[in-house]
Design an enzyme around this catalytic site. Structure first.
Site, short mmCIF file in Angstrom:
data_model
loop_
_atom_site.label_atom_id
_atom_site.label_comp_id
_atom_site.label_asym_id
_atom_site.label_seq_id
_atom_site.Cartn_x
_atom_site.Cartn_y
_atom_site.Cartn_z
CG ASP A 1 47.55 42.89 40.49
OD1 ASP A 1 46.17 42.50 40.66
OD2 ASP A 1 47.91 42.86 39.31
CD GLU B 1 42.09 39.90 43.55
OE1 GLU B 1 41.82 41.06 43.50
OE2 GLU B 1 42.34 39.12 42.88
CG ASP C 1 39.93 44.08 43.27
OD1 ASP C 1 41.15 43.88 43.03
OD2 ASP C 1 39.01 43.63 42.57
CB ILE D 1 44.81 45.53 39.45
CG1 ILE D 1 45.85 46.43 39.59
CG2 ILE D 1 44.20 45.38 38.17
CD1 ILE D 1 46.94 46.09 38.67
CG ASP D 2 37.69 44.90 39.75
OD1 ASP D 2 37.76 43.62 39.88
OD2 ASP D 2 36.69 45.32 39.23
CB THR E 1 44.65 41.27 37.07
OG1 THR E 1 44.24 41.71 38.42
CG2 THR E 1 45.89 41.03 36.82
CG ASP F 1 35.79 41.31 42.27
OD1 ASP F 1 36.69 41.87 41.93
OD2 ASP F 1 35.84 39.89 42.42
#
Ligand SMILES: Nc1ncnc2c1ncn2[C@@H]1O[C@H](COP(=O)(O)OS(=O)(=O)O)[C@@H](OP(=O)(O)O)[C@H]1O
Ligand SMILES: [Mg+2]
Ligand SMILES: [Mg+2]
Ligand SMILES: [Mg+2]
Length: 392
Positions: free
Chosen positions: A89, A114, A177, A179-180, A182, A329
């Protein structure tokens, strides 16, 4: 100002020309014939930004895949809200920030993202910081336009912290984001790198890198039985449609949402994690619509990507009470679906407003479908919500 000696700023002309198309052009994959083939030819006013966003998200995907394939316990931490965060991330956020700043050097640079570096600046996180810095350097150096990378740990931490912007209705803001999904990433399942650009409060482009999403339709599948070649890059700019190409490099195909107008034939996507969306409520909505197929539960904005190419017809998202949706998101996913002919609204049918800062201010949930199904879907949602509140 972050000083990076990685060559991204001194691109050779042939590599610059290459940016609109595949980054990792070693093999040109063939995309499934079920998607209508149309090579991107139109130029929009966001071409430079779109090329940079595709490059940034694709490189970040490369970093994430490397970590996901060899994940170790020390790569994962818990944030203050108990949600997981990994070195990928942080690394993905740094890569995207650095690539965007090099490719689009205009000032000011504003990124709403994020993650932040507070936890990895702690003394106890020394090894994590080193690991992230190496991942970022190795990833940037693996790009053909960038052979040297001399980033310090502080450069990487500053790049991560460039994501603290509040966004809003004025000027341009990147929305990321890194890593959307996770939790999906940790399970070895679906996740996405989701990057969008806001201009005067409106989402004007979006890119979704979905490294584990099959290139072929996932219609009728579940997350645990997906097959075939994986790695999709979806992208859209306002007024120009939505396209998909392979993350490994392929010509782009134009995609369209499902044309289904009979709800009985529709299938719907929802969160894999029951904690992220009320599965009992979506079950009621689907029953009212006469949907026969079971829900397709997959992590992340890969749902928006799959919807944009017609793998299913509906996406339902109803967080539990008190949860506030973040713009990263949904921003990229939203334009990917709307440019493919879909509609995304809150549960009352209002358009999603990304101009109000880091959070979305919306009524109850998010629903996405095609133009024909939306009126029936809104009716079923309204009735289901009324029944739910009267039963409490
Ligand atoms: N309680 C709750 N309710 C609703 N949503 C939540 C909640 N907690 C987290 N999140 C956000 O969900 C993001 C993951 O997306 P999805 O819900 O589509 O995927 S999943 O199936 O649940 O994994 C996830 O994104 P990432 O943190 O980027 O993974 C969160 O932003
Ligand atoms: Mg997310
Ligand atoms: Mg995330
Ligand atoms: Mg998270």
């Amino acid at each position: 100002m972050i000083s990076v000696n990685c060559g991204l700023c001194t691109l050779k002309p042939q590599i610059k020309a290459h940016l609109l198309f595949p980054l990792f052009s070693s093999k040109n994959k063939t995309l499934p014939s079920s998607y209508s083939v149309k090579i991107v030819s139109s130029m929009s006013s966001y071409d430079k930004e779109l090329a940079a966003a595709k490059k940034a998200a694709s490189l970040a995907a490369r970093l994430c895949q490397k970590v996901q394939k060899a994940l170790v316990r020390s790569d994962v931490q818990s944030k203050s809200d108990e949600s997981p965060v990994t070195v990928a991330d942080y690394g993905s956020q740094a890569v995207v920030s650095l690539v965007l700043q090099k490719e689009i050097p205009s000032k000011p640079f504003s990124l709403v993202a994020e993650e932040d570096s507070a936890d990895i600046r702690l003394d106890a996180a020394k090894e994590t910081r080193e690991r992230i810095t190496k991942l970022v350097c190795d990833t940037l150096a693996s790009d053909e336009s960038c052979s040297v990378c001399n980033l310090s740990q502080e450069d990487v931490l500053s790049a991560i912290d460039s994501g603290k912007s509040e966004g809003g209705s004025r000027g341009r803001h990147w929305v990321l984001d890194p890593i959307d999904g996770t939790k999906g990433f940790l399970r070895g399942d679906q996740y996405a790198i989701a990057l969008a650009l806001l201009d005067e409060g409106r989402v004007v482009l979006g890119v979704l890198a979905c490294p584990n999403l099959p290139l072929k339709s996932i219609s009728g599948s579940s997350q645990k039985n997906l097959h075939g070649e994986v790695g999709c890059l979806f992208y859209a700019a306002v007024g120009s449609g939505t396209y998909m190409q392979s993350l490994d490099g392929s010509s782009a195909v134009k995609v369209q949402v499902s044309a289904i107008d009979n709800t009985e034939e529709a299938s719907f996507f929802e969160s894999y994690e029951a904690a992220h969306s009320q599965h009992d409520l979506t079950n009621t909505i689907a029953r009212k619509l006469g949907v026969k197929a079971p829900p397709v539960r997959i992590d992340s904005q890969a749902k928006y990507g799959a919807l944009s190419r017609g793998d299913g017809a509906i996406y339902l998202r109803f967080p539990h009470k008190g949860y506030q949706e973040k713009i990263w998101d949904h921003a990229a996913g939203c334009i990917v679906v709307t440019e493919a002919g879909g509609v995304a609204t809150d549960a009352a049918g209002n358009p999603l407003d990304f101009s109000r800062g880091r959070y979305l201010d919306l009524d109850t949930g998010i629903i996405v479908t095609n133009q024909k199904l939306m009126p029936q879907l809104l009716k079923a949602v309204k009735e289901s919500l009324e029944e739910k509140s009267s039963s409490l």
